[in-house]
Write an enzyme that holds these catalytic residues in place. Sequence first.
Site, PDB file in Angstrom:
ATOM      1  N   GLU A   1      -4.487  -4.645   7.118  1.00 33.29           N
ATOM      2  CA  GLU A   1      -3.455  -5.458   6.469  1.00 33.29           C
ATOM      3  C   GLU A   1      -3.208  -6.784   7.178  1.00 33.29           C
ATOM      4  O   GLU A   1      -2.966  -7.816   6.532  1.00 33.29           O
ATOM      5  CB  GLU A   1      -2.140  -4.665   6.369  1.00 33.29           C
ATOM      6  CG  GLU A   1      -2.100  -3.637   5.253  1.00 33.29           C
ATOM      7  CD  GLU A   1      -2.726  -2.309   5.626  1.00 33.29           C
ATOM      8  OE1 GLU A   1      -2.610  -1.355   4.840  1.00 33.29           O
ATOM      9  OE2 GLU A   1      -3.347  -2.225   6.706  1.00 33.29           O
TER      10      GLU A   1
ATOM     11  N   GLU B   1      -3.532   5.463   5.409  1.00 34.67           N
ATOM     12  CA  GLU B   1      -2.171   5.998   5.457  1.00 34.67           C
ATOM     13  C   GLU B   1      -2.054   7.296   4.655  1.00 34.67           C
ATOM     14  O   GLU B   1      -1.317   8.209   5.050  1.00 34.67           O
ATOM     15  CB  GLU B   1      -1.182   4.945   4.958  1.00 34.67           C
ATOM     16  CG  GLU B   1      -1.079   3.757   5.908  1.00 34.67           C
ATOM     17  CD  GLU B   1      -0.154   2.668   5.419  1.00 34.67           C
ATOM     18  OE1 GLU B   1       0.910   2.471   6.023  1.00 34.67           O
ATOM     19  OE2 GLU B   1      -0.505   2.010   4.411  1.00 34.67           O
TER      20      GLU B   1
END
Length: 258
Positions: free
Chosen positions: A129, A109
Amino acid sequence: MEHVHVRREGAMTIVTIDRPDRLNALHPPGHHELAAVFDEFARDPDQWVAVLTASGDRAFCAGNDLRFRAEHGRHPMPASGFGGLTSRFDLNKPVIAAVNGLAAGGGFELALACDIVVAGEHATFSLPEVQVGLAALAGGLHRLPRHVGLKVAMGIALTGRRVDAAEALQLGLVNQVVARGAELSGAFAWARTILDAAPLAVRATKATLLQGLEISEPDAAMQAQERNAAVHAMRDSADALEGPRAFAERRRPDWLGR
């Protein structure tokens, strides 16, 4: 600073995440240190481009330090997001990522939040995740489909699979793949090319490009850019006169950034 190193070369700020023993995974103290670094970069008129990298050659950033979270519980993030960057939507100065290995979860990210990405040939990118009961909520699930399209983004995010450097280049996630160990020199080459251009023009260009992604093309071209503060700063600058003058006089421009 304990977890981040900063040095400056002329108008370039080089930021290095320094937690190699944790694969440069970030914890709250690291987030806040990076937030302070990018706060300073944003307000320093003499700093025009930033390069973000990490210590060692195994990982750029392995995301959230889950061990720290398990040991110390949840702590607040800075308002500017993961690594002080993923929610920093008002930064018009370019940031270049030199990805020297694993970029997983928040590390991916972070790379997605940068404007240009130079990756080592051994680099990998993933949003794992879902495999630990979480979701990539530091902007990755919004930025990724804008880079690669919805179906490809779904395939990456729903499985947590790793994308290697060659595939990342093919998908448009990175600008350049270089030999292992050459990530920083590659990022510096991009930065120096950008530094040859007028800094206010660079900022107006970045702001307009990003603004155009959020609204329709007619609105972006005919209305929104006319209200963009970075565009007005460029047009009203001394550099806007210096550029044409230098071109007419067949010399290199002397950019002032104002």
